[in-house]
Write a protein that holds these residues in place. Structure first.
Motif, PDB file in Angstrom:
ATOM      1  N   ALA A   3       0.823  -1.205   0.000  1.00  0.00           N
ATOM      2  CA  ALA A   3       0.000   0.000   0.000  1.00  0.00           C
ATOM      3  C   ALA A   3       0.859   1.258   0.000  1.00  0.00           C
ATOM      4  N   TYR A   9      -5.811  -1.713  -3.308  1.00  0.00           N
ATOM      5  CA  TYR A   9      -6.656  -2.682  -2.607  1.00  0.00           C
ATOM      6  C   TYR A   9      -8.115  -2.367  -2.918  1.00  0.00           C
ATOM      7  N   MET A  10      -8.859  -3.371  -3.353  1.00  0.00           N
ATOM      8  CA  MET A  10     -10.287  -3.216  -3.607  1.00  0.00           C
ATOM      9  C   MET A  10     -11.027  -3.971  -2.511  1.00  0.00           C
ATOM     10  N   LEU A  11     -11.616  -3.229  -1.601  1.00  0.00           N
ATOM     11  CA  LEU A  11     -12.298  -3.826  -0.467  1.00  0.00           C
ATOM     12  C   LEU A  11     -13.757  -4.122  -0.806  1.00  0.00           C
ATOM     13  N   ARG A  12     -14.326  -5.093  -0.103  1.00  0.00           N
ATOM     14  CA  ARG A  12     -15.740  -5.461  -0.255  1.00  0.00           C
ATOM     15  C   ARG A  12     -16.096  -5.828  -1.692  1.00  0.00           C
ATOM     16  N   THR A  13     -15.201  -6.519  -2.346  1.00  0.00           N
ATOM     17  CA  THR A  13     -15.481  -6.995  -3.693  1.00  0.00           C
ATOM     18  C   THR A  13     -14.777  -8.322  -3.881  1.00  0.00           C
ATOM     19  N   THR A  14     -15.291  -9.148  -4.765  1.00  0.00           N
ATOM     20  CA  THR A  14     -14.683 -10.442  -5.069  1.00  0.00           C
ATOM     21  C   THR A  14     -14.514 -10.572  -6.574  1.00  0.00           C
ATOM     22  N   ASP A  31     -15.125  -8.553 -11.680  1.00  0.00           N
ATOM     23  CA  ASP A  31     -15.370  -8.590 -10.240  1.00  0.00           C
ATOM     24  C   ASP A  31     -16.863  -8.668  -9.957  1.00  0.00           C
ATOM     25  N   GLU A 296      -7.752   1.855 -11.277  1.00  0.00           N
ATOM     26  CA  GLU A 296      -7.833   0.494 -10.763  1.00  0.00           C
ATOM     27  C   GLU A 296      -7.908  -0.545 -11.853  1.00  0.00           C
ATOM     28  N   GLU A 305      -8.908 -13.069  -3.706  1.00  0.00           N
ATOM     29  CA  GLU A 305      -9.400 -13.657  -2.480  1.00  0.00           C
ATOM     30  C   GLU A 305     -10.604 -14.557  -2.724  1.00  0.00           C
TER      31      GLU A 305
END
Length: 320
Positions: A3, A9-14, A31, A296, A305
């Motif tokens: 970082a 970092y892409m949070l709350r995504t898959t 995604d 992004e 993840e």
């Protein structure tokens, strides 16, 4: 580290789909929000793949349990970390490794402890496998709480297991995957990071041949930021992303190469406000700042993840 030096970092995504071209090379992913992410490499755990390899044992599992207790399982002067090994009932079986972290390590509120139990086994039933060890250390989860008992009470518990492929080589795990996809074998039963770092180094050497793995972090004053080139009207920051030449930077978002130079926007602002060539204190505070804007969709490597599906080969990267 990632970082600080420009990682995204892409949070709350898959990640739902891999995009594979006609040459069986991964070109990106889709995604959970339907966005297309272009990348050259994808790294993911073996549990997210749909490929089953012949000859690789699949009857090895790791049983895990996570407990929150009201007192320590073993009193000691240093309550930050406690490590125990519970011998197996039979010589041929694996021991149970217990790792307890107290509130002094900022892992839980004061007066509570987090206890991890780990064991290799041949069954995916973690609760059955680890319950004898839990009841040896703590009060029974099934019986009523005995407040006169010296054993800690279990305030919360979670049991789970996962397939252990930590001993499988990365080449075997990668077999059958599209080009640019790298698969890890998972952490196994290790309580340290040696195995994970070893896997990371092998994958790093494949993606970045000739580069140094985990070099020492430079001192902040030794970091040199790239200057915009004369051939490119846009500015390339240290992460390698190019800003839109048409974007107008605000003074608080301006950047300069070092402490002896000021951005063009800051100088124009000073000239507009009073014709003085010296920057204002507000502008000086912004010297050396970098824009937090990153594209992004231009990621070189994506750490996955969650991969639930894959595009079939030979579809040219189009969704079904």
């Amino acid at each position: 580290m990632s970082a600080v030096f420009g990682g995204i970092y892409m949070l709350r995504t898959t990640a739902d789909y891999l995009i594979v071209d006609d040459t069986n090379v991964c070109r990106g992913m889709i995604d959970s929000e339907g966005r297309r992410l272009t990348c050259k490499n994808v790294i993911m755990d073996h549990s997210y793949t749909t490929t089953h390899h012949e000859g690789i044992q699949s009857d090895r599992f790791v049983s895990r349990a996570v407990l929150i207790t009201d007192k320590t399982v073993r009193e000691s002067e240093n309550e930050e970390v406690t490590f125990l090994t519970i011998p197996p009932p039979k010589p041929a079986e694996e021991p149970v490794r217990v790792l307890e972290i107290g509130h002094t390590a900022c892992a839980s509120p004061k007066g509570t402890y987090v206890v991890h139990l780990t064991r290799k086994c041949s069954s995916p039933d973690a609760k059955t496998d680890l319950m004898p060890a839990v009841e040896l250390l703590c009060q029974s989860l099934e019986a009523e709480l005995d407040y006169s008992c010296e054993k800690p009470k279990v305030l919360w518990s979670m049991f789970f297991s996962y397939q252990d492929k930590s001993d499988v080589s990365l080449e075997d795990l990668r077999a059958g995957q599209p080009g640019g996809v790298h698969v890890t074998g998972g952490p196994g039963c290790s309580v340290g990071y040696e195995h994970a770092v070893k896997q990371a180094k092998q994958i790093f050497e494949q993606i970045c041949p000739g580069e140094e793995f985990l070099p020492p972090a430079p001192n902040p004053e030794d970091i040199i930021y790239d200057e915009p080139s004369g051939d490119n009207p846009g500015h390339s920051n240290k992460a390698g992303f190019e800003d839109n030449p048409g974007d107008e930077l605000k003074p608080e978002e301006s950047r300069s190469g070092n402490g002896d130079q000021f951005s063009e926007q800051e100088i124009h602002k000073c000239e507009d406000e009073g014709g003085d060539d010296s920057p204002t204190p507000e502008a000086a505070e912004n010297v050396g700042k970098e824009s937090s804007t990153k594209d992004e969709n231009q990621t070189e490597t994506v750490l996955v993840e969650s991969i639930s599906k894959e595009y079939p080969q030979g579809q040219g990267g189009q969704e079904e």
